[in-house]
Design an enzyme around this catalytic site. Structure first.
Site, PDB file in Angstrom:
ATOM      1  N   ASP A  12      -0.147   3.710 -47.541  1.00  0.00           N
ATOM      2  CA  ASP A  12      -0.772   2.515 -48.105  1.00  0.00           C
ATOM      3  C   ASP A  12      -2.135   2.311 -47.449  1.00  0.00           C
ATOM      4  OD1 ASP A  12      -1.330   0.068 -49.199  1.00  0.00           O
ATOM      5  OD2 ASP A  12       0.020  -1.054 -47.863  1.00  0.00           O
ATOM      6  N   ASN A  18      -4.210  -0.505 -48.450  1.00  0.00           N
ATOM      7  CA  ASN A  18      -4.721  -1.879 -48.599  1.00  0.00           C
ATOM      8  C   ASN A  18      -3.724  -2.956 -48.188  1.00  0.00           C
ATOM      9  OD1 ASN A  18      -2.908  -1.657 -50.628  1.00  0.00           O
ATOM     10  ND2 ASN A  18      -4.314  -2.121 -52.307  1.00  0.00           N
ATOM     11  N   ASP A  32      -0.685  -3.708 -49.112  1.00  0.00           N
ATOM     12  CA  ASP A  32       0.262  -4.372 -50.026  1.00  0.00           C
ATOM     13  C   ASP A  32       1.673  -3.780 -49.929  1.00  0.00           C
ATOM     14  OD1 ASP A  32      -0.011  -1.947 -51.308  1.00  0.00           O
ATOM     15  OD2 ASP A  32      -0.738  -2.749 -53.212  1.00  0.00           O
ATOM     16  N   ASP A  87      -0.930   4.375 -52.085  1.00  0.00           N
ATOM     17  CA  ASP A  87      -1.964   4.426 -53.122  1.00  0.00           C
ATOM     18  C   ASP A  87      -2.821   5.693 -52.969  1.00  0.00           C
ATOM     19  OD1 ASP A  87      -3.654   3.749 -50.936  1.00  0.00           O
ATOM     20  OD2 ASP A  87      -3.149   1.641 -51.252  1.00  0.00           O
ATOM     21  N   ASP A 115       2.182  14.507 -62.721  1.00  0.00           N
ATOM     22  CA  ASP A 115       3.447  14.342 -63.415  1.00  0.00           C
ATOM     23  C   ASP A 115       3.114  13.941 -64.853  1.00  0.00           C
ATOM     24  OD1 ASP A 115       6.271  13.749 -63.754  1.00  0.00           O
ATOM     25  OD2 ASP A 115       6.301  13.394 -61.590  1.00  0.00           O
ATOM     26  N   ASP A 163       8.113  15.999 -66.958  1.00  0.00           N
ATOM     27  CA  ASP A 163       9.337  15.239 -66.744  1.00  0.00           C
ATOM     28  C   ASP A 163      10.377  15.571 -67.828  1.00  0.00           C
ATOM     29  OD1 ASP A 163      10.409  12.910 -65.145  1.00  0.00           O
ATOM     30  OD2 ASP A 163      10.532  11.998 -67.135  1.00  0.00           O
ATOM     31  N   GLU A 198      10.676  20.126 -65.451  1.00  0.00           N
ATOM     32  CA  GLU A 198      11.871  19.588 -64.791  1.00  0.00           C
ATOM     33  C   GLU A 198      13.057  19.846 -65.711  1.00  0.00           C
ATOM     34  OE1 GLU A 198      14.018  15.525 -63.160  1.00  0.00           O
ATOM     35  OE2 GLU A 198      12.779  15.480 -64.958  1.00  0.00           O
ATOM     36  N   HIS A 212      12.445  13.222 -55.494  1.00  0.00           N
ATOM     37  CA  HIS A 212      12.626  11.770 -55.440  1.00  0.00           C
ATOM     38  C   HIS A 212      13.876  11.281 -56.165  1.00  0.00           C
ATOM     39  CE1 HIS A 212      10.859  12.760 -59.227  1.00  0.00           C
ATOM     40  NE2 HIS A 212      11.084  11.538 -59.677  1.00  0.00           N
ATOM     41  N   ASP A 213      14.626  12.190 -56.768  1.00  0.00           N
ATOM     42  CA  ASP A 213      15.845  11.798 -57.493  1.00  0.00           C
ATOM     43  C   ASP A 213      17.119  12.190 -56.751  1.00  0.00           C
ATOM     44  OD1 ASP A 213      14.358  10.861 -59.684  1.00  0.00           O
ATOM     45  OD2 ASP A 213      14.253  12.869 -60.560  1.00  0.00           O
TER      46      ASP A 213
HETATM   47  C1  GLC Z   1      12.974  12.343 -64.275  1.00  0.00           C
HETATM   48  C2  GLC Z   1      12.339  11.741 -63.052  1.00  0.00           C
HETATM   49  C3  GLC Z   1      13.093  10.500 -62.680  1.00  0.00           C
HETATM   50  C4  GLC Z   1      13.005   9.519 -63.823  1.00  0.00           C
HETATM   51  C5  GLC Z   1      13.497  10.154 -65.119  1.00  0.00           C
HETATM   52  C6  GLC Z   1      13.110   9.339 -66.315  1.00  0.00           C
HETATM   53  O1  GLC Z   1      14.243  12.799 -64.021  1.00  0.00           O
HETATM   54  O2  GLC Z   1      12.284  12.675 -62.028  1.00  0.00           O
HETATM   55  O3  GLC Z   1      12.640   9.915 -61.495  1.00  0.00           O
HETATM   56  O4  GLC Z   1      13.759   8.377 -63.541  1.00  0.00           O
HETATM   57  O5  GLC Z   1      12.951  11.420 -65.324  1.00  0.00           O
HETATM   58  O6  GLC Z   1      11.738   9.467 -66.545  1.00  0.00           O
END
Ligand code: GLC
Length: 533
Positions: free
Chosen positions: A25, A27, A29, A33, A102, A204, A267, A328-329
């Site tokens: 971060d 700034n 918040d 960013d 992404d 995605d 993905e 991140h999932d």
């Molecule tokens: C992909 C992303 C995930 C998101 C999903 C819907 O699996 O990695 O984080 O929630 O798509 O866009």
């Protein structure tokens, strides 16, 4: 003989995923960013990664933290401006690194002007940009398709008296990719960013993009277990991975290929035999259909080595392999395999043949951080509170140093930090030869220097029990990788004279420099990389 110059950056290099809300971060918040990312690029250069992939930074109501986009060609004010973005691209390129964005083409936000128009009336020109259907005669939904985030995949629209389909949240309506106008609009989005100089896209949920035209019901899943997401009750045979997707992917590839040396990553959570089809006919599909098996398979030497062989064997001619160990999932690798195995996992990721993708924070051994129920933010966790499916624990702020909030923000971080960040952080590990970070850095450097490791061939080595071993080689150099996937010591038996050499890298640096001539005794959780004579 293979010449190094035949290989492109996305083949010989390493990808690092940044979850922008949580990286840095600038700034106060409490949310990361673009300026924050820029300020940390020197670190990434020092670490030795080639490319940075950033999760979505576009305007979004944040129902799914940026994966619900309301404008594909701008930057969310939380993250900065288009000027900040131009600066980011410049700064990345200045360091001889690449930037991957992404791209979320399967669905938009329900606040995107396209959807607002589409839902305004049945005759609106954008009506057919989304997947609208009448109810069945009894008023029920057009199919039994479920939403990945729980509940039905269909949402009733009172005003226009039809259902629309959403594979994820109802705030994320699916686009109708059978409509050529939708295709063109999204290709224009790609060109907008390619023109700005981005080096590629991570697409995605690529395997979700086209659904069965006849709207057939999905069959039920006989293996469903109650702890799983409700989505798993059905096999998504008709709502995902449809044959028509490959034509769409080849068109995206064409858009990408009109620019020099860009990459298209997909993905895709599918078994190997379905996954490899995404390379496309004559390799005109995705350059890298993400291979998630190091995430989805049990951490078991036998299962992993048979998968590696299956994958290597199934790859189409000219198809380049890749490996992902976290994102991140998914729960973080250190939490999945345990602290002791985490270096072994990193060593596997960075010595296999194919492009590795690592997830921010894994290089310092960040663990999943427990989030108190009243602080859960992830819709997947909130919608199925009894199932422990929140993805927040793997999305917590990067741990930079031992100062307040680990140097991530001067404000209140959007997700909490763990109690041990004063010990587990970049600053504390940077100068420590034995740390996870030093280990990652050294292996990244070695991989970069040695063609045998970044482009060399892969050859399996038969082992016993909990060992996983293989060779990476070019004509002039050969490396043997031996990994002990258990906590127990064991012996790697050398039955041929071929395996004489020197340990050049190990999970315990004390082992380095030792010559190997006979059977190798390995400690529990140990990995060694031997340069063969
Ligand atoms: C992909 C992303 C995930 C998101 C999903 C819907 O699996 O990695 O984080 O929630 O798509 O866009």
């Amino acid at each position: 003989m293979k010449q190094e110059q035949q290989y492109l950056w996305w083949q010989s290099g390493t990808i690092y995923q940044i979850y922008p809300r949580s990286f840095q971060d600038s700034n106060g918040d409490g949310i990361g960013d673009l300026q924050g990312i820029i300020s940390r690029l020197d670190y990434l250069e020092w670490l030795g990664v080639t490319a940075v992939w950033i999760s979505p930074i576009y305007p979004s109501p944040m129902a799914d933290f940026g994966y619900d986009i309301s404008d594909y060609c701008d930057i969310h004010p939380l993250f900065g401006t288009l000027d900040d973005f131009d600066q980011l691209i410049q700064e990345v390129h200045k360091r001889d690194m690449k930037l991957i964005l992404d791209l979320v083409p399967n669905h938009t936000s329900d606040q995107h002007p396209w959807f607002l128009e589409s839902r305004s009336s049945k005759n609106n020109p954008k009506r057919d940009w989304y997947i609208w259907h009448d109810a069945k005669e009894d008023g029920s939904e057009p199919t039994n398709w479920l939403s990945v985030f729980g509940g039905s995949g269909w949402e009733w629209d009172e005003k226009t008296q039809q259902y629309y389909y959403h594979a994820f949240l109802k705030e994320q309506p699916d686009l109708n990719w059978r409509n050529p106008e939708v295709q063109q609009a999204m290709f224009d989005v790609m060109r907008f960013w390619l023109d700005k100089g981005v080096d590629g896209f991570r697409v995605d949920v690529m395997w979700h993009m086209i659904k069965d035209e006849k709207l057939r019901d999905n069959p039920s899943n006989p293996d469903y277990k109650p702890h799983q997401a409700t989505y798993e009750q059905l096999i998504p045979a008709y709502s995902t991975d449809q044959p028509e997707i490959h034509d769409i992917v080849s068109k995206m590839r064409k858009v990408t290929d009109a620019y020099k040396a860009r990459v298209l990553i997909g993905e895709i959570y599918l078994p190997v035999h379905r996954l490899i089809i995404y390379y496309g006919t004559n390799n005109k599909g995705a350059h890298l259909p993400f291979n998630f098996s190091l995430i989805t398979l049990d951490w078991d030497a036998h299962k992993l080595s048979s998968h590696i062989s299956e994958y290597e064997g199934a790859l189409p001619e000219g198809g380049w392999p890749n490996w992902v160990i976290g994102n991140h999932d998914q729960p973080r690798i250190t939490s999945r395999v345990g602290q002791a195995q985490a270096k072994v996992a990193g060593m596997l990721l960075l010595t296999l043949r194919g492009t590795p993708t690592l997830y921010y924070g894994d290089e310092i051994g960040m663990r999943d951080v427990p989030i108190p129920p009243d602080k859960v933010q992830d819709p997947q966790g909130l919608n199925m509170p009894d199932k422990d499916l929140s993805r927040d624990p793997a999305r917590t702020p990067m741990q930079w140093d031992s100062s307040n909030n680990a140097g991530f923000t001067t404000g209140e971080p959007w997700l909490p930090l763990p109690y041990n960040f004063q010990r587990i952080n970049v600053e504390a590990q940077r100068e420590d030869t034995y740390s996870m970070l030093s280990f990652y850095r050294r292996i990244l450097q070695l991989r970069k220097q040695e063609p045998a490791l970044h482009i060399g061939d892969y050859e399996p080595v038969v082992t016993n029990g909990s060992l996983l071993a293989f060779i990476r080689k070019t004509e002039s150099k050969k490396y043997l990788v031996v990994l002990n996937l258990s906590h127990k010591p064991c012996i790697f038996r050398l039955n041929t004279q071929e395996y004489k050499g020197t340990i050049v890298l190990a999970t315990s640096p004390e082992r380095e420099g030792k010559t190997i001539e006979a059977n190798i005794s390995l400690y529990g959780d140990e990995g060694i990389l031997i340069e063969l004579d």
